[in-house]
Design an enzyme around this catalytic site. Structure first.
Site, PDB file in Angstrom:
ATOM      1  N   ASP A 127      -0.319 -17.123  -4.229  1.00  0.00           N
ATOM      2  CA  ASP A 127       1.133 -17.198  -4.407  1.00  0.00           C
ATOM      3  C   ASP A 127       1.511 -17.519  -5.845  1.00  0.00           C
ATOM      4  OD1 ASP A 127       2.264 -16.504  -2.010  1.00  0.00           O
ATOM      5  OD2 ASP A 127       2.286 -18.541  -1.198  1.00  0.00           O
ATOM      6  N   TYR A 129       5.544 -18.072  -8.026  1.00  0.00           N
ATOM      7  CA  TYR A 129       6.975 -18.182  -7.747  1.00  0.00           C
ATOM      8  C   TYR A 129       7.611 -16.798  -7.659  1.00  0.00           C
ATOM      9  CZ  TYR A 129       6.903 -23.247  -8.478  1.00  0.00           C
ATOM     10  OH  TYR A 129       6.665 -24.604  -8.363  1.00  0.00           O
ATOM     11  N   PHE A 130       7.183 -15.879  -8.520  1.00  0.00           N
ATOM     12  CA  PHE A 130       7.703 -14.518  -8.480  1.00  0.00           C
ATOM     13  C   PHE A 130       7.379 -13.862  -7.139  1.00  0.00           C
ATOM     14  CE2 PHE A 130       7.427  -9.971  -9.025  1.00  0.00           C
ATOM     15  CZ  PHE A 130       8.518  -9.656  -9.817  1.00  0.00           C
ATOM     16  N   LEU A 158       0.016 -23.946  -8.857  1.00  0.00           N
ATOM     17  CA  LEU A 158       0.391 -24.097  -7.453  1.00  0.00           C
ATOM     18  C   LEU A 158      -0.855 -24.373  -6.625  1.00  0.00           C
ATOM     19  CD1 LEU A 158       2.994 -21.197  -7.024  1.00  0.00           C
ATOM     20  CD2 LEU A 158       3.371 -23.563  -7.727  1.00  0.00           C
ATOM     21  N   GLY A 161      -1.631 -24.823   0.220  1.00  0.00           N
ATOM     22  CA  GLY A 161      -1.400 -25.803   1.269  1.00  0.00           C
ATOM     23  C   GLY A 161      -0.313 -26.809   0.952  1.00  0.00           C
ATOM     24  N   ILE A 286     -12.863  34.704   8.712  1.00  0.00           N
ATOM     25  CA  ILE A 286     -13.661  33.502   8.973  1.00  0.00           C
ATOM     26  C   ILE A 286     -15.152  33.842   8.925  1.00  0.00           C
ATOM     27  CG2 ILE A 286     -14.259  31.794  10.733  1.00  0.00           C
ATOM     28  CD1 ILE A 286     -11.350  31.803  11.605  1.00  0.00           C
ATOM     29  N   PHE A 287     -15.523  35.006   9.494  1.00  0.00           N
ATOM     30  CA  PHE A 287     -16.930  35.396   9.531  1.00  0.00           C
ATOM     31  C   PHE A 287     -17.498  35.525   8.120  1.00  0.00           C
ATOM     32  CE2 PHE A 287     -20.089  38.819   9.375  1.00  0.00           C
ATOM     33  CZ  PHE A 287     -21.074  38.275  10.196  1.00  0.00           C
ATOM     34  N   ASP A 438     -19.591  -3.337  -3.029  1.00  0.00           N
ATOM     35  CA  ASP A 438     -19.659  -2.334  -4.099  1.00  0.00           C
ATOM     36  C   ASP A 438     -18.401  -1.457  -4.092  1.00  0.00           C
ATOM     37  OD1 ASP A 438     -20.778  -1.113  -6.303  1.00  0.00           O
ATOM     38  OD2 ASP A 438     -21.973   0.310  -5.144  1.00  0.00           O
TER      39      ASP A 438
END
Length: 615
Positions: A127, A129-130, A158, A161, A286-287, A438
């Site tokens: 965290d 403040y921004f 900061l 907790g 396709i063939f 990695d």
């Protein structure tokens, strides 16, 4: 002379009265410049200039994964859950969909010179403040106002907790507002693409009154800021209108002519013959395409040629692997049926048991899918799903991109969000948290829709404990520049080393440069560079030094600032100070939504300019 004094006093009296009853000035972009000492213009909050020192106020909050139900939103904004449930017409146990706008009633009171509702917030990992003001509280507070509430706490120190006070922005109507029937003021966090007129219409407010309430002469408003919406009545449930239904096909207005039945059969016959001809052409294409040579390491795997690869018996070449694992791999190979789809084959030597074992039990759209394995002539062949657009590194690093094309801002954020989601799955949703170890741009593949898939799990391992716990190793392996300092120096392994690597990767995705090219050979810390850049006092011009030149003129400045703050938090030297992956996913989800809205508004503006320029 006496008359002059009386006139002067009278003028001063009028000015003071106007000041007392003045509306609240719109803060503008000052709210994102946390280091700017100028806190005028309502940056610290709205001035106590209303009829009362307290009143009923309202804010709008967009539901997010960690704050997506009545209770969690009430706790965050210090509101009454029963009132939230009533005004939004939901039960107390309701959960809202992501980014759904929720109306939150609050008690707005003067605290010093400013109206606010004080909320108590517990600092989480990563965290600032921004980040708290603009991400968690969605611009319903400002980094300057939060710092003003904690003058003894340094923003850079900061403690996770610890509790802080977050002043939620609100205001009470002034006399000149109540005189025209305005009884409530609602604080609205501006989203990308919002306009004053659109926001006013959403709540049934008058646009001119909204402009007056915020002392706006120019209706331009900005993301990461909030707007006061003046209301005559308390707001009700926000209902987003559904998209318009598709137009209905026109029905025939006249009956078919005589003989239409016989013509219908002719049309049907022609359609069947035409469809058959088209099917024949497609089959021929396709063939012949199948007979062409495939690219290196990419083959058209079918059940027949895969079984041919598996004709030789699986040999026990792996180190300390169990017979169960061999049996499972054999069953995968024998049952494989890829129906002619493209797949990628990786040729591997040595121990692949851990990688196969992990990929065999995970199932996530952002992790590359293992389709099968086979063993031939002393080598293992791992068959993966095919990612049509190749490695992310080929699209990010400018010197590698031979196509001349580049990824847009929104595409880059989507890819980052996909990677974070995949890592979050590894860290939290597998049996024992797993660490990739990695992560880098070359280990991320892009499919045909430019959605990211993490690959290469050769170094991945289980931490065999709860998230956040560390394991130790003396075997330091990985890629220079991506490895976290605690791993390099002490061999400490946890999910937070993936977070560090993700921060480096995200920096590369946004900058278009390899990390080493950014921080040079003097080993200057990336976090130091980022801190120097994001704390610039000249309107964050320094951020442009870290933006890919390919999109230098087409990216949202405010969102870029938030992304660099996220990168900075991922690169903290202390692993406990880095955010967890689920927090990163939440942040990027919100940034992605805002980026999509910005992208849409930018496209509309561009089309408008093109249209106006054609006259």
């Amino acid at each position: 002379m006496a008359s002059f004094s009386l006139v002067s006093l009278f003028t001063l009296f009028l000015c003071c009265c106007r000041l007392i009853q003045a509306q609240q000035p719109y803060a503008g972009r000052r709210t994102i410049d946390c280091m700017n000492p100028d806190t005028s213009n309502s940056v610290l909050g709205y001035t106590c200039n209303g009829l009362g020192t307290s009143c009923r106020g309202y804010v709008v909050f967009r539901s997010q994964p960690l704050f997506n139900n009545v209770t969690s939103i009430a706790n965050l904004l210090s509101s009454d859950p029963s009132q939230i449930a009533d005004i939004n017409e939901v039960p107390r146990t309701a959960t809202f969909r992501t980014n759904q706008m929720v109306i939150v009633p609050i008690n707005c009171s003067c605290s010093g010179d400013h109206y606010q509702r004080n909320a108590t917030y517990t600092i989480r990992s990563g965290d600032t403040y921004f980040f708290i003001a603009n991400n968690t509280f969605q611009a319903l507070s400002t980094c300057q106002a939060i710092q003003n509430q904690q003058p003894d706490i340094q923003p850079t120190k900061l403690i996770m907790g610890s509790m802080i006070t977050v002043p939620v922005r609100c205001a009470c109507p002034t006399r000149n507002q109540t005189d025209v029937g305005i009884n409530y003021l609602l604080s609205y966090p501006i989203a990308q693409g919002d306009t004053v007129a659109g926001i006013s219409e959403m709540f049934g407010a008058d646009t001119e009154r909204t402009l007056e309430a915020n002392q706006l002469r120019d209706p331009a408003i900005f993301f990461f800021t909030s707007l006061l919406v003046p209301l005559q009545d308390s707001p009700s449930k926000i209902t987003v209108p559904p998209p318009p239904p598709p137009p209905l096909l026109p029905s025939p207005t006249t009956p078919p002519p005589s003989g239409g039945s016989s013509k219908t059969w002719i049309y049907i016959l022609v359609g069947i013959l035409g469809g058959a001809a088209l099917l024949l052409v497609v089959s021929i294409v396709i063939f012949f395409n199948k007979r062409k040579k495939k690219p290196d390491m990419i083959v058209n795997v079918t059940s027949e040629n895969f079984e041919a690869c598996n004709e030789k018996p699986l040999e026990k070449k792996l180190v300390d692997e169990s017979q169960d694992l061999l049996d499972s791999m054999s069953s995968i190979a024998q049952s494989l049926n890829l129906k002619g789809d493209f797949s990628a084959i990786k040729k591997v030597q040595g121990d692949v048991s851990k990688e196969i074992e992990l990929l065999n039990k995970v199932n996530h759209s952002n992790l590359i899918r293992l389709l099968g394995v086979c063993f031939d002539d002393g080598h293992w062949y791992l068959v993966y799903e095919y990612a049509a657009n190749g490695a992310l590194s080929d699209w990010i690093y400018n010197n590698n991109n031979k196509s001349g094309k580049y990824l847009t801002w929104r595409q880059r954020i989507q890819i980052a969000s996909d990677i974070a989601t995949g890592l979050n799955y590894l860290h939290f949703l597998t049996n024992h948290p797993h660490v990739h170890k990695d992560l880098k741009c070359s280990n991320v593949l892009l499919d045909g829709d430019f959605r990211a898939k993490i690959t290469n799990f050769a170094l991945a391992r289980s931490t065999e404990g709860e998230e956040g716990q560390f394991a130790l190793t003396k075997h330091i392996v990985g890629t220079k520049g991506y490895m976290a300092p605690e791993y390099v120096e002490n061999g400490m392994v946890s999910t937070k080393i993936d977070v560090f690597a993700f921060g480096v990767l995200l920096l590369e995705v946004i900058s278009g440069k390899e990390a080493a090219a950014i921080y040079g050979e003097d080993h200057m810390k990336l976090s130091d560079i980022l801190r120097n850049v994001v704390q610039e006092k000249d309107g964050h011009e320094g951020l442009k030094l870290l933006i890919d030149p390919c999109m230098l003129d087409n990216y949202p400045l405010e969102l870029a600032i938030l992304v660099f703050h996220l990168i900075n938090s991922c690169l903290k030297k202390d692993p406990n100070a880095r955010p967890a992956m689920d927090e990163i996913v939440q942040s990027l989800s919100w940034i992605l939504t805002a980026s999509s809205a910005w992208d849409s508004s930018s496209s509309n503006a561009s089309q408008s300019q093109t249209s106006s320029g054609s006259y």
